[in-house]
Design an enzyme around this catalytic site. Structure first.
Site, short mmCIF file in Angstrom:
data_model
loop_
_atom_site.label_atom_id
_atom_site.label_comp_id
_atom_site.label_asym_id
_atom_site.label_seq_id
_atom_site.Cartn_x
_atom_site.Cartn_y
_atom_site.Cartn_z
N ARG A 1 13.87 3.09 -3.86
CA ARG A 1 13.33 1.72 -3.84
C ARG A 1 13.49 1.12 -5.23
NH1 ARG A 1 7.61 1.84 -1.59
NH2 ARG A 1 8.73 1.95 0.38
N ARG B 1 -4.45 5.92 -5.54
CA ARG B 1 -3.52 5.64 -4.44
C ARG B 1 -2.60 4.50 -4.87
NH1 ARG B 1 -0.75 6.44 -0.52
NH2 ARG B 1 -1.39 7.07 1.56
N LYS B 2 -1.76 4.04 -3.97
CA LYS B 2 -0.89 2.90 -4.27
C LYS B 2 -1.73 1.69 -4.64
CE LYS B 2 0.37 3.13 0.01
NZ LYS B 2 1.03 2.95 1.32
N GLY C 1 6.78 0.42 12.80
CA GLY C 1 7.10 1.63 13.54
C GLY C 1 5.99 2.64 13.66
N CYS D 1 3.57 -1.00 7.79
CA CYS D 1 4.59 -1.35 6.80
C CYS D 1 5.26 -2.66 7.17
CB CYS D 1 5.62 -0.24 6.69
SG CYS D 1 4.91 1.38 6.33
N GLY D 2 5.31 -2.97 8.46
CA GLY D 2 5.86 -4.23 8.93
C GLY D 2 4.85 -5.34 9.00
#
Length: 566
Positions: free
Chosen positions: A81, A190-191, A449, A454-455
């Site tokens: 990424r 975390r993120k 998905g 994530c979408g």
């Protein structure tokens, strides 16, 4: 590296590994792996440390159900990424990415919902060369994954939007320099996602970031500062960011960002469960209020923030920037290019890089809706530019389905996904364009998905979440519907309405729903409003074409435990 404790939990192992090593200081180890081959890479690098370098192991195309413990099997290749702060790229940088995709990634790349570009099929032998090539042209992968500050997003029209309050992109770059690669902030629970935007449309979605700053003008002094939101995020526990009672001066933005990051870093209560480790869980689980958060922040930064002022969240405004639009610079235009599901070939990237230089100023921008912009185009150049874009398989005049469909990575490359998404999204768009050629309403159709969003299906008009259904003894792709999501003035999470069908039946269901909307909408009513005045049962019936019982939004076999969103 010391031996792990007996009966060490997943959380304990991850926290131990992070304490023991700052991966940003270990490029020499990556070079050694590249010399010795994939078999030389230890598990702690494959499953943890590589992420700090923007690298994930790549799934085998089956997804989560092909593995165990909530994660699918990996192949000896990586997803890489590339971090693009505020989505700001130069043509020569995009051309470099195109060359790397062609040489190391089988010729494709994906635009992400955080203004990144992702490439796949990268071998360990290729990683050092890929990193160094990106560094030489001024971009990096560092911090694009892992428990650190992800790519900081902002308005892709910064500096050219005729309606913007301020160009906030300098703050995005300063905040990136302050946090990314800084050893003080490599080990977060975390993120961690930040958005700083000066536009009125909030096109980078501050509502769903850990920090969301949006420009606002003080009514008394006329000074431009920022509203401040904290604790936003989607995944399996969606939560809109909480607005603090703060007007943040321009020169306070960096201290405030650093202070919030320190609050997050030092919240040990968030290190006990990786499924509940995002900043939002201070509000969702640990009962923090906006007042408590602000008190802790002001204690950290050493000064009090001015009280918040009135702001104007955007109404039902479309945020994708597709099409030809005038800039604030007289006589100049930008071209918003609709990229189907965010996927580009190396040749398409190279074409956009060349067109940006030939017809514009060599400035290209990535949007969070997986599209690209070319800036500073003279009126006389618009027609030939449009022709070449269309010839490259992209669109300036795109249908609502083409421009409004978002898709996550899916089982093609992701070990955590349940369904294939990129090919499915393309087929879905093609089907809807053929079936409903006259449909003109703005629409956001988001395909994700797995439950990790994530979408971003929670904020879509039509959000479909990947599931699996057993048919004749075989597990096949299916989707569960969530409807009526929105951000801005009417922010609302999309409602899970209890309808799940096979992936092959999704176009039929959406067609039935949209035809019902066109036939039954009130005067001037948009799709969000239409969904809001119908019950879950009514919307289910419109999708199915008949009354059907609700289906539980089950977690599906092998629900992924760790998200990799955006």
């Amino acid at each position: 590296m010391r031996e792990p404790q007996v009966n060490e939990t997943k959380e304990e192992r991850v926290e131990r590994l992070k304490r023991e090593k700052n991966p940003w200081e270990c490029f020499d180890e990556i070079e050694r792996f590249a010399r010795k081959g994939h078999a030389s890479i230890p598990p702690e690098w494959l499953n943890n440390y590589f992420r700090w370098w923007g690298v994930y192991t790549q799934g085998d195309g089956i997804g989560v159900v092909g593995g165990k413990s909530g994660e699918g099997k990996a192949v000896p290749y990586f997803m890489v990424r590339i971090r693009i702060p505020n989505g700001l790229l130069l043509s020569h940088q995009l051309r470099t990415i195109a060359g790397l995709a062609e040489k190391h990634a089988r010729g494709i790349g994906d635009l992400s919902v955080r203004q990144n570009i992702q490439i796949h099929w990268v071998s360990i032998e290729s990683l050092p060369h890929l990193f160094q090539s990106l560094w030489r042209c001024g971009i990096t992968t560092i911090g694009a994954c892992g428990d650190n500050t992800r790519n900081i997003t902002g308005c892709p029209l910064a500096g050219v939007d005729p309606d913007e309050i301020v160009d906030a992109s300098p703050l995005v770059h300063e905040a990136t320099r302050m946090l990314n690669g800084n050893p003080d902030f490599y080990n977060l629970p975390r993120k961690y996602k930040i958005c700083i935007s000066g536009c009125r449309a909030w096109c980078a979605y501050p509502e769903i970031n850990d920090i969301g700053m949006t420009a606002v003008r003080h009514p008394d002094s006329g000074e431009i500062g920022f509203s401040l939101r904290v604790g936003g995020g989607l995944s399996t526990n969606p939560h809109f960011a909480v607005r603090l009672n703060a007007f943040v001066h321009w020169n306070q933005v960096l201290p405030v960002v650093r202070g919030i990051t320190e609050v997050f870093r030092d919240s040990d209560c968030l290190r006990q469960d990786r499924e509940k480790a995002r900043l939002k869980f201070l509000f969702l689980i640990h009962r923090w209020t906006a007042e408590r958060f602000q008190e802790e922040l002001e204690r950290r930064i050493g000064f009090q923030l001015l009280p918040a002022v009135a702001e104007e969240p955007p109404d039902d405004v479309y945020r994708d920037h597709v099409g030809i639009h005038a800039q604030k610079q007289e006589g100049y235009y930008y071209a918003g290019i609709g990229v189907m599901r965010g996927r580009m070939t190396a040749d398409q990237m190279r074409v956009i890089a060349d067109l940006g230089e030939h017809y514009g100023s060599g400035e290209v921008r990535v949007t969070i809706m997986q599209n690209l912009l070319i800036l500073n185009v003279r009126r006389a150049h618009l027609q030939p530019l449009a022709k070449e874009i269309e010839q490259a398989g992209m669109r300036l005049r795109a249908s609502p389905f083409w421009r409004g469909t978002i898709a996550c990575t899916g089982t093609e490359f992701c070990k955590l996904a349940l369904t294939e998404t990129k090919g499915f999204a393309r087929w879905l768009v093609e089907e809807l364009e053929e079936r409903m050629p006259g449909f003109e309403q703005h629409l956001k159709v988001h395909v994700t998905g797995c439950p990790n969003s994530c979408g971003q299906h929670w904020i879509a008009d039509i959000g479909i979440e990947g599931k699996k259904i057993k048919v004749n003894g075989r597990m096949v792709d299916a989707y569960y519907f969530c409807l009526g999501g929105a951000v801005g003035k009417h922010q609302a999470l999309a409602r899970p309405i209890g309808y799940r069908i096979l992936a092959s039946e999704v176009p039929d269901a959406i067609q039935r729903l949209l035809e019902a909307y066109l036939a039954k909408r009130l005067d001037g009513e948009n799709f969000r409003q239409f969904c809001a005045r119908h019950s879950d049962a009514e919307l289910r019936a419109l999708l199915a074409g008949e009354q059907v019982a609700a289906v539980a939004r089950d977690s599906s076999p092998g629900r992924p435990p760790r998200g990799v969103d955006g």
